[in-house]
Enzyme design. Structure first.
Site, PDB file in Angstrom:
ATOM      1  N   MET A  92       5.456  -6.887  13.955  1.00  0.00           N
ATOM      2  CA  MET A  92       4.389  -7.679  14.553  1.00  0.00           C
ATOM      3  C   MET A  92       4.880  -8.843  15.416  1.00  0.00           C
ATOM      4  SD  MET A  92       1.893  -5.929  13.541  1.00  0.00           S
ATOM      5  CE  MET A  92       0.417  -6.891  13.849  1.00  0.00           C
ATOM      6  N   ARG A  93       5.969  -8.675  16.117  1.00  0.00           N
ATOM      7  CA  ARG A  93       6.472  -9.715  17.017  1.00  0.00           C
ATOM      8  C   ARG A  93       6.676  -9.123  18.408  1.00  0.00           C
ATOM      9  NH1 ARG A  93       5.685 -14.446  15.348  1.00  0.00           N
ATOM     10  NH2 ARG A  93       7.264 -15.233  16.771  1.00  0.00           N
ATOM     11  N   VAL A  94       6.417  -9.948  19.419  1.00  0.00           N
ATOM     12  CA  VAL A  94       6.686  -9.513  20.794  1.00  0.00           C
ATOM     13  C   VAL A  94       8.136  -9.864  21.110  1.00  0.00           C
ATOM     14  CG1 VAL A  94       6.098  -9.898  23.214  1.00  0.00           C
ATOM     15  CG2 VAL A  94       4.294  -9.830  21.474  1.00  0.00           C
ATOM     16  N   ASN A 109       7.977   2.130  20.188  1.00  0.00           N
ATOM     17  CA  ASN A 109       6.976   1.501  19.327  1.00  0.00           C
ATOM     18  C   ASN A 109       5.913   2.538  18.988  1.00  0.00           C
ATOM     19  OD1 ASN A 109       5.484  -0.664  18.049  1.00  0.00           O
ATOM     20  ND2 ASN A 109       4.099  -0.634  19.823  1.00  0.00           N
ATOM     21  N   HIS A 111       1.877   2.763  18.028  1.00  0.00           N
ATOM     22  CA  HIS A 111       0.664   1.944  18.102  1.00  0.00           C
ATOM     23  C   HIS A 111      -0.541   2.792  17.679  1.00  0.00           C
ATOM     24  CE1 HIS A 111      -1.890  -1.311  19.464  1.00  0.00           C
ATOM     25  NE2 HIS A 111      -2.642  -0.422  20.070  1.00  0.00           N
ATOM     26  N   VAL A 146       2.617  -6.186  26.127  1.00  0.00           N
ATOM     27  CA  VAL A 146       2.177  -5.826  24.778  1.00  0.00           C
ATOM     28  C   VAL A 146       1.625  -4.403  24.820  1.00  0.00           C
ATOM     29  CG1 VAL A 146       0.556  -6.367  22.917  1.00  0.00           C
ATOM     30  CG2 VAL A 146       1.696  -8.215  24.160  1.00  0.00           C
ATOM     31  N   ASP A 147       2.360  -3.456  24.250  1.00  0.00           N
ATOM     32  CA  ASP A 147       1.956  -2.049  24.173  1.00  0.00           C
ATOM     33  C   ASP A 147       1.746  -1.412  25.553  1.00  0.00           C
ATOM     34  OD1 ASP A 147       1.963  -2.256  21.349  1.00  0.00           O
ATOM     35  OD2 ASP A 147      -0.064  -3.079  21.389  1.00  0.00           O
TER      36      ASP A 147
HETATM   37  C1  GRF Z   1       0.949   1.334  12.138  1.00  0.00           C
HETATM   38  O1  GRF Z   1      -0.427   1.618  12.203  1.00  0.00           O
HETATM   39  C2  GRF Z   1       1.535   1.177  13.507  1.00  0.00           C
HETATM   40  O2  GRF Z   1       0.894   1.936  14.466  1.00  0.00           O
HETATM   41  C3  GRF Z   1       1.309  -0.280  13.801  1.00  0.00           C
HETATM   42  O3  GRF Z   1       1.502  -0.920  12.569  1.00  0.00           O
HETATM   43  C4  GRF Z   1       1.194  -0.024  11.516  1.00  0.00           C
HETATM   44  C5  GRF Z   1       2.366  -0.004  10.588  1.00  0.00           C
HETATM   45  O4  GRF Z   1       2.106   0.729   9.416  1.00  0.00           O
HETATM   46  N1  GRF Z   1       2.176  -0.732  14.857  1.00  0.00           N
HETATM   47  P1  GRF Z   1       3.254   0.970   8.376  1.00  0.00           P
HETATM   48  O5  GRF Z   1       3.869  -0.387   8.036  1.00  0.00           O
HETATM   49  O6  GRF Z   1       4.279   1.884   8.999  1.00  0.00           O
HETATM   50  O7  GRF Z   1       2.604   1.584   7.192  1.00  0.00           O
END
Ligand code: GRF
Length: 212
Positions: A92-94, A109, A111, A146-147
């Site tokens: 959860m970091r850019v 990544n 998503h 971002v994504d």
């Molecule tokens: C996933 O839904 C992924 O797409 C998003 O964060 C979530 C991570 O889930 N980036 P996990 O920690 O792999 O269970």
């Protein structure tokens, strides 16, 4: 081909990391996870890594004055562990150019949305609030946005009228696990490349056929 030397960055539960570890353990993915790093010490993903015998580090972004310093610490740890290719699996970091340049073209990544729809946080909540009939997941290369990086593969699923964030998340997660492992197989087979955009267009990821 030699096994793909992976580094996996996480922040949470780590079910995608688990899918990678399971695929490696059962011999269906030619890779080794050299290091798992979480920016959150309590992330269950760290425990998953350790249970699989993989080195797992907690490196908190809060211990660094700038994003660049944090990224440089990550790069150092990954390089030291022999990582050649990085997967962001719920990280959860850019990332800044310090990291992006160190692993240029070698960061994926996952998503939980059909990009370019619903980038950023709470993608599922955004999708449900919008009322989409199809949801899904995307594996893409990471760039400075971002994504926004080149898309390698996507999977779509139907949204049911009675879906909640939890029920949708459960089905999307299942697709994520399969998709991420599938894409990593392609990478391990040397079949994925990024080509520059033509006439100012976007760079794109291409997947060549097996054995070509
Ligand atoms: C996933 O839904 C992924 O797409 C998003 O964060 C979530 C991570 O889930 N980036 P996990 O920690 O792999 O269970």
């Amino acid at each position: 081909m030699p096994p793909l030397d992976l580094g996996v960055l996480v922040s949470g539960n780590g079910t995608n990391l688990q899918a990678i570890l399971d695929a490696i353990a059962e011999g269906s993915l030619n890779a080794r996870v050299r290091l798992v790093v979480s920016n959150k010490a309590g992330a269950f993903a760290l425990e998953r890594a350790r249970r699989a015998g993989v080195t797992a580090l907690a490196i908190s972004h809060r211990d660094y004055a700038t994003r660049e310093e944090f990224d440089s610490k990550l790069v150092h740890a990954l390089r030291e562990a022999g990582v050649a290719f990085v997967v962001l699996a719920g990280f959860m970091r850019v990332l800044t150019p310090v990291f992006l340049d160190a692993f240029a073209g070698k960061i994926l990544n996952i998503h939980p949305a059909l990009l370019p729809a619903f980038p950023g946080v709470n993608a599922l909540g955004q999708a449900l609030a919008y009322g989409v009939k199809l949801a899904g997941c995307t594996v893409h290369f990471v760039d400075a946005g971002v994504d926004t990086g080149p898309i390698v593969a996507q999977r779509a699923i139907a949204v049911n009228e009675d879906d909640t964030e939890d029920s949708l998340a459960e089905r999307i997660h299942r697709e994520e696990h399969a998709l991420l492992v599938e894409v990593l197989r392609w990478v391990a087979e040397g079949r994925v490349r990024v080509v520059p955009g033509v006439d100012g267009g976007r760079a794109r990821a291409l997947v060549s056929a097996r054995g070509s």
